[in-house]
Design a protein around this motif. Structure first.
Motif, PDB file in Angstrom:
ATOM      1  N   GLY A  43       0.872  -1.263  -0.068  1.00 55.60           N
ATOM      2  CA  GLY A  43       0.020   0.203  -0.061  1.00 55.60           C
ATOM      3  C   GLY A  43       0.785   1.225   0.089  1.00 55.60           C
ATOM      4  N   THR A  44       1.650   1.211   0.910  1.00 51.58           N
ATOM      5  CA  THR A  44       2.793   2.416   1.039  1.00 51.58           C
ATOM      6  C   THR A  44       3.415   2.612  -0.120  1.00 51.58           C
ATOM      7  OG1 THR A  44       2.910   2.065   3.471  1.00 51.58           O
ATOM      8  CG2 THR A  44       4.745   3.471   2.155  1.00 51.58           C
ATOM      9  N   ILE A  45       3.977   1.473  -0.851  1.00 49.70           N
ATOM     10  CA  ILE A  45       4.826   1.410  -2.245  1.00 49.70           C
ATOM     11  C   ILE A  45       4.085   2.134  -3.159  1.00 49.70           C
ATOM     12  CG2 ILE A  45       6.062   0.109  -3.731  1.00 49.70           C
ATOM     13  CD1 ILE A  45       6.713  -1.850  -1.690  1.00 49.70           C
ATOM     14  N   SER A  46       2.639   1.698  -3.473  1.00 48.10           N
ATOM     15  CA  SER A  46       1.775   1.940  -4.458  1.00 48.10           C
ATOM     16  C   SER A  46       1.748   3.617  -4.308  1.00 48.10           C
ATOM     17  CB  SER A  46       0.418   1.231  -4.432  1.00 48.10           C
ATOM     18  OG  SER A  46      -0.363   1.914  -5.346  1.00 48.10           O
ATOM     19  N   GLN A  47       1.455   3.889  -3.122  1.00 47.90           N
ATOM     20  CA  GLN A  47       1.004   5.361  -3.046  1.00 47.90           C
ATOM     21  C   GLN A  47       2.265   6.247  -3.325  1.00 47.90           C
ATOM     22  OE1 GLN A  47      -0.628   6.173   1.079  1.00 47.90           O
ATOM     23  NE2 GLN A  47      -0.850   8.479   0.694  1.00 47.90           N
ATOM     24  N   ASP A  48       3.301   5.837  -2.648  1.00 43.28           N
ATOM     25  CA  ASP A  48       4.417   6.941  -2.799  1.00 43.28           C
ATOM     26  C   ASP A  48       5.280   6.793  -4.197  1.00 43.28           C
ATOM     27  OD1 ASP A  48       4.552   6.958   0.008  1.00 43.28           O
ATOM     28  OD2 ASP A  48       6.223   5.958   0.659  1.00 43.28           O
ATOM     29  N   MET A  49       5.081   5.895  -4.601  1.00 41.68           N
ATOM     30  CA  MET A  49       5.484   5.401  -6.161  1.00 41.68           C
ATOM     31  C   MET A  49       4.719   5.922  -7.068  1.00 41.68           C
ATOM     32  SD  MET A  49       8.668   4.914  -5.148  1.00 41.68           S
ATOM     33  CE  MET A  49       9.326   4.731  -6.717  1.00 41.68           C
ATOM     34  N   GLY A  50       3.429   6.010  -6.877  1.00 38.48           N
ATOM     35  CA  GLY A  50       2.399   6.200  -7.915  1.00 38.48           C
ATOM     36  C   GLY A  50       2.212   5.041  -8.733  1.00 38.48           C
ATOM     37  N   TRP A  51       2.381   3.776  -8.535  1.00 36.53           N
ATOM     38  CA  TRP A  51       2.241   2.799  -8.991  1.00 36.53           C
ATOM     39  C   TRP A  51       0.721   2.113  -8.748  1.00 36.53           C
ATOM     40  CZ3 TRP A  51       7.002   0.336  -7.270  1.00 36.53           C
ATOM     41  CH2 TRP A  51       8.558   0.942  -8.019  1.00 36.53           C
ATOM     42  N   THR A  52       0.187   1.222  -9.628  1.00 30.16           N
ATOM     43  CA  THR A  52      -1.237   0.678  -9.525  1.00 30.16           C
ATOM     44  C   THR A  52      -0.979  -0.338  -8.539  1.00 30.16           C
ATOM     45  OG1 THR A  52      -1.047  -0.883 -11.331  1.00 30.16           O
ATOM     46  CG2 THR A  52      -1.932   1.369 -11.852  1.00 30.16           C
ATOM     47  N   ILE A  53      -1.848  -1.060  -8.059  1.00 26.35           N
ATOM     48  CA  ILE A  53      -1.784  -2.240  -7.311  1.00 26.35           C
ATOM     49  C   ILE A  53      -1.185  -3.323  -7.821  1.00 26.35           C
ATOM     50  CG2 ILE A  53      -3.316  -3.957  -5.878  1.00 26.35           C
ATOM     51  CD1 ILE A  53      -2.773  -1.194  -4.508  1.00 26.35           C
ATOM     52  N   GLN A  55       0.817  -3.393 -10.562  1.00 26.20           N
ATOM     53  CA  GLN A  55       2.278  -2.967 -10.652  1.00 26.20           C
ATOM     54  C   GLN A  55       2.857  -3.308  -9.623  1.00 26.20           C
ATOM     55  OE1 GLN A  55       1.927   1.180 -12.094  1.00 26.20           O
ATOM     56  NE2 GLN A  55       2.419   0.437 -14.249  1.00 26.20           N
ATOM     57  N   THR A  56       2.357  -2.843  -8.416  1.00 26.95           N
ATOM     58  CA  THR A  56       2.981  -3.011  -7.216  1.00 26.95           C
ATOM     59  C   THR A  56       3.173  -4.589  -6.710  1.00 26.95           C
ATOM     60  OG1 THR A  56       2.365  -0.820  -6.562  1.00 26.95           O
ATOM     61  CG2 THR A  56       3.287  -2.247  -4.561  1.00 26.95           C
ATOM     62  N   THR A  57       2.095  -5.158  -6.698  1.00 30.06           N
ATOM     63  CA  THR A  57       1.865  -6.669  -6.339  1.00 30.06           C
ATOM     64  C   THR A  57       2.766  -7.560  -7.245  1.00 30.06           C
ATOM     65  OG1 THR A  57      -0.275  -6.907  -7.313  1.00 30.06           O
ATOM     66  CG2 THR A  57      -0.225  -6.001  -4.942  1.00 30.06           C
ATOM     67  N   SER A  58       3.150  -7.155  -8.483  1.00 25.13           N
ATOM     68  CA  SER A  58       3.663  -7.891  -9.363  1.00 25.13           C
ATOM     69  C   SER A  58       5.228  -8.424  -8.967  1.00 25.13           C
ATOM     70  CB  SER A  58       3.843  -7.291 -10.744  1.00 25.13           C
ATOM     71  OG  SER A  58       2.575  -7.143 -11.294  1.00 25.13           O
ATOM     72  N   PHE A  59       5.748  -7.699  -8.099  1.00 19.59           N
ATOM     73  CA  PHE A  59       7.012  -7.961  -7.408  1.00 19.59           C
ATOM     74  C   PHE A  59       7.007  -9.505  -6.849  1.00 19.59           C
ATOM     75  CE2 PHE A  59       9.974  -8.583  -3.990  1.00 19.59           C
ATOM     76  CZ  PHE A  59      11.001  -7.733  -4.302  1.00 19.59           C
ATOM     77  N   MET A  60       6.106  -9.933  -6.203  1.00 19.11           N
ATOM     78  CA  MET A  60       5.970 -11.213  -5.542  1.00 19.11           C
ATOM     79  C   MET A  60       5.489 -12.235  -6.604  1.00 19.11           C
ATOM     80  SD  MET A  60       7.032 -11.435  -2.359  1.00 19.11           S
ATOM     81  CE  MET A  60       6.717 -13.137  -2.386  1.00 19.11           C
TER      82      MET A  60
END
Length: 431
Positions: A43-53, A55-60
């Protein structure tokens, strides 16, 4: 030093416990610990970086996919370069990749670090599993369970610690701190505590861990303890090995695949709210520690039949989701899900050693882990599609129960010829 010039049994068992402690740190910090941080930081990564959920959760998702594919090559790398070299370097790479999250400012770098971490993670996981299997015979299940308690311990610390870090330092610094911990503690343990194989000291696992005296004697069809097992290439295309890999993949779907949807199921379908969803996931992770110890003992006592029972319990667990409507039914579902999940994550070294012995163990464990991770990825995808198409978890979870039954049937047909308690099936009597 013993009379024959070898280290004493006491010294060897101390070395064995040093490996177990190293495994505890690897699972607790470098593997489960780092992985548990990401969902909390999304949640914090998505908000800070301006990425969609997405895009962010694709890490795992990327990390898991790379781990699955990387597992296919892990056995060959271990055979070629040696356990300790692969283990130490993979732990170092996990620490560095996690530390470098501090400098992430774009998706390509974020995804690249996920890929690197995924490949290194599967190498370190397989290396420690192979090591434990080389040092232990009769108690391999229990010992693996003890080492993997690091993951359960992480479940009690990492979520709150990560939340604190996010609040006070931000996600970049929190991730970097985890990388420093891997390099400061896990890497040092890998360098100074890790012992590759008892054979280097003139011992075998059967000498160090022979099991209770006076146990069941081997009967016709059992493989002598002195037989190290077949060459990997001789088993690769056999029916049993193919079925084993299929079952390992399916077990990933019925365990890790289901875990991914527990919070969503509890919050939306059971209508118990976000707090209960988070609590449920925590219960599963923590109780899985009990499952690791319990099923570790079951696997040592019953070998492949115990693994089959664990797979069947995964099916029972998912069926227990149907009556979830209040705290009591919620708790029963989470407890059974946690125990069964704990058993599944212990299975690879037990299956490899009991079915094929020591000689091909690196490659067999590598293939089992690769199949498990790929199966988990496919399971997550299939369950998600099922939920979208049907509008709920009912039909997908019924399908999971059916798959669990298939896994259990495959497990009952496996022959653990290198298990200390193996007894061949009795020939039918003739009148």
């Amino acid at each position: 030093m013993s009379e024959d010039g070898r280290p004493s049994i006491g010294t060897m068992r101390r070395y064995a416990w040093m490996n177990i402690f190293t495994g505890f740190l690897v699972w607790g910090v470098a593997l489960a610990g780092v992985s548990m941080m990401m969902p909390i930081m999304y949640g914090t990564i998505s908000q800070d970086m301006g990425w969609t959920i997405t895009q962010t959760t694709s890490f795992m998702a990327i990390k898991s996919a790379v781990s699955g594919v990387g597992g296919l090559f892990a056995g060959g790398l271990i055979v070629k370069f040696g356990l300790k070299r692969v283990f130490v370097q993979s732990v170092a790479v996990i620490g560095i990749a996690t530390l470098l999250l501090y400098f992430v400012d774009s998706l390509p770098i974020y995804y690249a670090l996920a890929s690197v971490s995924g490949f290194a993670s599967i190498l370190s996981l397989i290396a420690i599993q192979v090591t434990l299997a080389k040092w232990h015979s009769a108690s391999i299940g229990r010992i693996t369970g003890v080492a993997m308690l690091g993951g359960a311990a992480a479940g009690t610390i990492v979520p709150l610690a990560t939340a604190y870090g996010l609040q006070h330092f931000g996600w970049h610094a929190t991730a970097a701190t985890a990388g420093v911990l891997v390099l400061a503690f896990v890497l040092l343990a890998a360098i100074f505590l890790f012992r590759e194989a008892p054979e280097a000291y003139g011992y075998t696992a059967d000498e160090l861990d022979p099991g209770p005296a006076g146990g069941r004697s081997r009967k016709a069809g059992a493989t002598p303890a002195t037989d190290a097992g077949p060459e990997f290439r001789s088993i690769l295309k056999t029916r049993q090995f193919i079925l084993l890999i299929v079952a390992a993949a399916l077990s990933g779907a019925i365990s890790n695949g289901v875990n991914e949807y527990i919070p969503l199921f509890v919050e939306r379908q059971a209508n118990l709210g976000a707090y209960m969803a988070a609590l449920g996931f925590t219960i599963v992770i923590v109780i899985s520690g009990l499952g690791k110890i319990l099923f570790g003992w079951v696997f040592d006592r019953f070998s492949t039949r115990g693994v089959a029972a664990c797979w069947a319990l995964c099916g029972v667990a998912v069926l227990l989701s149907f009556p979830v409507a209040g705290f009591a039914t919620f708790l029963i579902f989470m407890l059974v899900r946690g125990v069964s999940h704990g058993g599944v994550v212990v299975q690879a070294p037990v299956l490899a050693r009991h079915l094929y012995g020591i000689r091909p163990i690196a490659q067999v464990i590598a293939f089992l882990n690769a199949a498990f991770h790929l199966g988990a990825s496919l399971g997550i995808w299939a369950i998600g599609i099922g939920v979208d198409l049907t509008g709920g978890f009912g039909i997908p979870f019924i399908a999971v129960a059916v798959v669990a039954a298939i896994c259990a049937l495959i497990g009952l047909g496996l022959e653990p010829r290198y298990w200390a308690g193996y007894t061949a099936r009795r020939a039918p009597s003739h009148a």
